[in-house]
Scaffold this motif. Sequence first.
Motif, PDB file in Angstrom:
ATOM      1  N   ARG A 177       3.212 -13.785   4.695  1.00  0.00           N
ATOM      2  CA  ARG A 177       1.795 -14.169   4.737  1.00  0.00           C
ATOM      3  C   ARG A 177       0.950 -13.270   3.837  1.00  0.00           C
ATOM      4  O   ARG A 177      -0.161 -13.638   3.453  1.00  0.00           O
ATOM      5  CB  ARG A 177       1.265 -14.104   6.171  1.00  0.00           C
ATOM      6  N   GLY A 178       1.491 -12.083   3.524  1.00  0.00           N
ATOM      7  CA  GLY A 178       0.745 -11.186   2.659  1.00  0.00           C
ATOM      8  C   GLY A 178       1.497  -9.881   2.473  1.00  0.00           C
ATOM      9  O   GLY A 178       2.334  -9.517   3.306  1.00  0.00           O
ATOM     10  N   LEU A 179       1.219  -9.193   1.366  1.00  0.00           N
ATOM     11  CA  LEU A 179       1.802  -7.885   1.102  1.00  0.00           C
ATOM     12  C   LEU A 179       0.663  -6.938   0.779  1.00  0.00           C
ATOM     13  O   LEU A 179      -0.239  -7.280  -0.006  1.00  0.00           O
ATOM     14  CB  LEU A 179       2.810  -7.954  -0.046  1.00  0.00           C
ATOM     15  N   GLU A 234      -5.009   4.450   3.241  1.00  0.00           N
ATOM     16  CA  GLU A 234      -6.223   3.832   2.713  1.00  0.00           C
ATOM     17  C   GLU A 234      -5.818   2.584   1.928  1.00  0.00           C
ATOM     18  O   GLU A 234      -4.961   2.647   1.052  1.00  0.00           O
ATOM     19  CB  GLU A 234      -6.952   4.811   1.810  1.00  0.00           C
ATOM     20  N   PHE A 235      -6.448   1.461   2.240  1.00  0.00           N
ATOM     21  CA  PHE A 235      -6.086   0.194   1.640  1.00  0.00           C
ATOM     22  C   PHE A 235      -6.354   0.175   0.129  1.00  0.00           C
ATOM     23  O   PHE A 235      -7.396   0.651  -0.343  1.00  0.00           O
ATOM     24  CB  PHE A 235      -6.871  -0.936   2.314  1.00  0.00           C
ATOM     25  N   LEU A 236      -5.379  -0.376  -0.631  1.00  0.00           N
ATOM     26  CA  LEU A 236      -5.538  -0.544  -2.076  1.00  0.00           C
ATOM     27  C   LEU A 236      -5.619  -2.021  -2.476  1.00  0.00           C
ATOM     28  O   LEU A 236      -6.576  -2.451  -3.095  1.00  0.00           O
ATOM     29  CB  LEU A 236      -4.364   0.100  -2.816  1.00  0.00           C
ATOM     30  N   PHE A 237      -4.549  -2.788  -2.173  1.00  0.00           N
ATOM     31  CA  PHE A 237      -4.454  -4.168  -2.635  1.00  0.00           C
ATOM     32  C   PHE A 237      -3.832  -5.071  -1.573  1.00  0.00           C
ATOM     33  O   PHE A 237      -3.010  -4.618  -0.793  1.00  0.00           O
ATOM     34  CB  PHE A 237      -3.526  -4.274  -3.869  1.00  0.00           C
ATOM     35  N   THR A 238      -4.202  -6.355  -1.659  1.00  0.00           N
ATOM     36  CA  THR A 238      -3.498  -7.409  -0.933  1.00  0.00           C
ATOM     37  C   THR A 238      -3.001  -8.436  -1.938  1.00  0.00           C
ATOM     38  O   THR A 238      -3.742  -8.840  -2.842  1.00  0.00           O
ATOM     39  CB  THR A 238      -4.426  -8.143   0.051  1.00  0.00           C
ATOM     40  N   LEU A 239      -1.743  -8.866  -1.784  1.00  0.00           N
ATOM     41  CA  LEU A 239      -1.169  -9.931  -2.600  1.00  0.00           C
ATOM     42  C   LEU A 239      -0.654 -11.001  -1.651  1.00  0.00           C
ATOM     43  O   LEU A 239       0.027 -10.692  -0.668  1.00  0.00           O
ATOM     44  CB  LEU A 239      -0.019  -9.390  -3.462  1.00  0.00           C
ATOM     45  N   TYR A 240      -0.969 -12.268  -1.953  1.00  0.00           N
ATOM     46  CA  TYR A 240      -0.616 -13.323  -1.008  1.00  0.00           C
ATOM     47  C   TYR A 240       0.477 -14.264  -1.511  1.00  0.00           C
ATOM     48  O   TYR A 240       1.144 -14.926  -0.702  1.00  0.00           O
ATOM     49  CB  TYR A 240      -1.852 -14.146  -0.642  1.00  0.00           C
ATOM     50  N   SER A 241       0.658 -14.366  -2.849  1.00  0.00           N
ATOM     51  CA  SER A 241       1.652 -15.319  -3.333  1.00  0.00           C
ATOM     52  C   SER A 241       2.320 -14.794  -4.597  1.00  0.00           C
ATOM     53  O   SER A 241       1.726 -14.011  -5.351  1.00  0.00           O
ATOM     54  CB  SER A 241       0.994 -16.680  -3.602  1.00  0.00           C
ATOM     55  N   GLU A 297       1.006 -13.358  -8.256  1.00  0.00           N
ATOM     56  CA  GLU A 297      -0.324 -12.781  -8.141  1.00  0.00           C
ATOM     57  C   GLU A 297      -0.329 -11.339  -8.639  1.00  0.00           C
ATOM     58  O   GLU A 297       0.650 -10.607  -8.464  1.00  0.00           O
ATOM     59  CB  GLU A 297      -0.795 -12.841  -6.694  1.00  0.00           C
ATOM     60  N   GLU A 298      -1.432 -10.905  -9.255  1.00  0.00           N
ATOM     61  CA  GLU A 298      -1.600  -9.538  -9.731  1.00  0.00           C
ATOM     62  C   GLU A 298      -2.994  -9.052  -9.342  1.00  0.00           C
ATOM     63  O   GLU A 298      -3.946  -9.823  -9.332  1.00  0.00           O
ATOM     64  CB  GLU A 298      -1.453  -9.455 -11.259  1.00  0.00           C
ATOM     65  N   LYS A 299      -3.088  -7.751  -9.017  1.00  0.00           N
ATOM     66  CA  LYS A 299      -4.381  -7.139  -8.729  1.00  0.00           C
ATOM     67  C   LYS A 299      -4.434  -5.806  -9.470  1.00  0.00           C
ATOM     68  O   LYS A 299      -3.427  -5.116  -9.574  1.00  0.00           O
ATOM     69  CB  LYS A 299      -4.535  -6.885  -7.221  1.00  0.00           C
ATOM     70  N   GLU A 300      -5.632  -5.434  -9.944  1.00  0.00           N
ATOM     71  CA  GLU A 300      -5.788  -4.183 -10.683  1.00  0.00           C
ATOM     72  C   GLU A 300      -6.968  -3.391 -10.154  1.00  0.00           C
ATOM     73  O   GLU A 300      -7.983  -3.961  -9.732  1.00  0.00           O
ATOM     74  CB  GLU A 300      -6.061  -4.484 -12.166  1.00  0.00           C
ATOM     75  N   LYS A 301      -6.803  -2.061 -10.211  1.00  0.00           N
ATOM     76  CA  LYS A 301      -7.904  -1.166  -9.845  1.00  0.00           C
ATOM     77  C   LYS A 301      -7.689   0.141 -10.582  1.00  0.00           C
ATOM     78  O   LYS A 301      -6.718   0.849 -10.325  1.00  0.00           O
ATOM     79  CB  LYS A 301      -7.910  -0.938  -8.340  1.00  0.00           C
ATOM     80  N   THR A 325       1.825  -6.146  -8.556  1.00  0.00           N
ATOM     81  CA  THR A 325       2.351  -7.480  -8.844  1.00  0.00           C
ATOM     82  C   THR A 325       3.289  -7.896  -7.725  1.00  0.00           C
ATOM     83  O   THR A 325       3.827  -7.055  -6.991  1.00  0.00           O
ATOM     84  CB  THR A 325       3.105  -7.499 -10.183  1.00  0.00           C
ATOM     85  N   LEU A 326       3.508  -9.216  -7.609  1.00  0.00           N
ATOM     86  CA  LEU A 326       4.325  -9.742  -6.514  1.00  0.00           C
ATOM     87  C   LEU A 326       5.256 -10.847  -7.012  1.00  0.00           C
ATOM     88  O   LEU A 326       4.837 -11.740  -7.751  1.00  0.00           O
ATOM     89  CB  LEU A 326       3.420 -10.309  -5.407  1.00  0.00           C
ATOM     90  N   THR A 327       6.547 -10.745  -6.604  1.00  0.00           N
ATOM     91  CA  THR A 327       7.498 -11.829  -6.797  1.00  0.00           C
ATOM     92  C   THR A 327       7.959 -12.278  -5.418  1.00  0.00           C
ATOM     93  O   THR A 327       7.478 -11.764  -4.406  1.00  0.00           O
ATOM     94  CB  THR A 327       8.716 -11.396  -7.628  1.00  0.00           C
ATOM     95  N   LYS A 328       8.927 -13.178  -5.367  1.00  0.00           N
ATOM     96  CA  LYS A 328       9.389 -13.671  -4.066  1.00  0.00           C
ATOM     97  C   LYS A 328      10.221 -12.651  -3.308  1.00  0.00           C
ATOM     98  O   LYS A 328      10.450 -12.805  -2.106  1.00  0.00           O
ATOM     99  CB  LYS A 328      10.200 -14.955  -4.256  1.00  0.00           C
TER     100      LYS A 328
END
Lengths: 112, 109
Positions: free
Chosen positions: B31-33, B45-52, B55-59, B65-68
């Motif tokens: 459901r999420g990473l 301390e929270f950094l990122f959420t990835l759901y699928s 998906e990529e997030k930067e800060k 990044t997320l794979t299966k």
Amino acid sequence: DVKVTQSSRYLVKRTGEKVFLECVQDMDHENMFWYRQDPGLGLRLIYFSYDVKMKEKGDIPEGYSVSREKKERFSLILESASTNQTSMYLCASSRTVNQPQHFGDGTRLSIL
Amino acid sequence: EDQVTQSPEALRLQEGESSSLNCSYTVSGLRGLFWYRQDPGKGPEFLFTLYSAGEEKEKERLKATLTKKESFLHITAPKPEDSATYLCAVLANAGKSTFGDGTTLTVKP
């Protein structure tokens, strides 16, 4: 910013004592969690709560109980403390299950 | 049973030396990473959420990044203040999060 406050940073108790760890969050979050963190074992979930007066067992509930009488407060109770419960205890909260958890700074508990 | 494995356990870098941290997982319905940073004596301390997958997030210097099967936390040109333990957690369909043991990053000036 979300603030999760744990009542004590350090606590020393004796074997057999009943121990209360308190946690308060100020963001009206529905979900609250108690973990313990040990070297090499990571964070392990003890109990969590989705609502007031509601509780669910986590992965290691034995020897612990919890209380959530008000939405903002979640208490962890060690019914009869034992030395293997010496650990860092972390409380967390989240708005929904799918959202990230916000943690307090932990209580380092020593049972002698 | 849901499992999360982080590697390496510890990573020492020189300031400016880019690298990646790995989080491999097996879970019954992701459901999420989540990625967290934990400093000594503090809570995560929270950094990122990835759901699928994909998906990529930067800060700042961090990119997740997320794979299966896994997630990477890429650190570009790290600074000493990036030194911390980085935790990965997966949220499964059962509604509980499972945490990895973390990677302790040390960045030398």
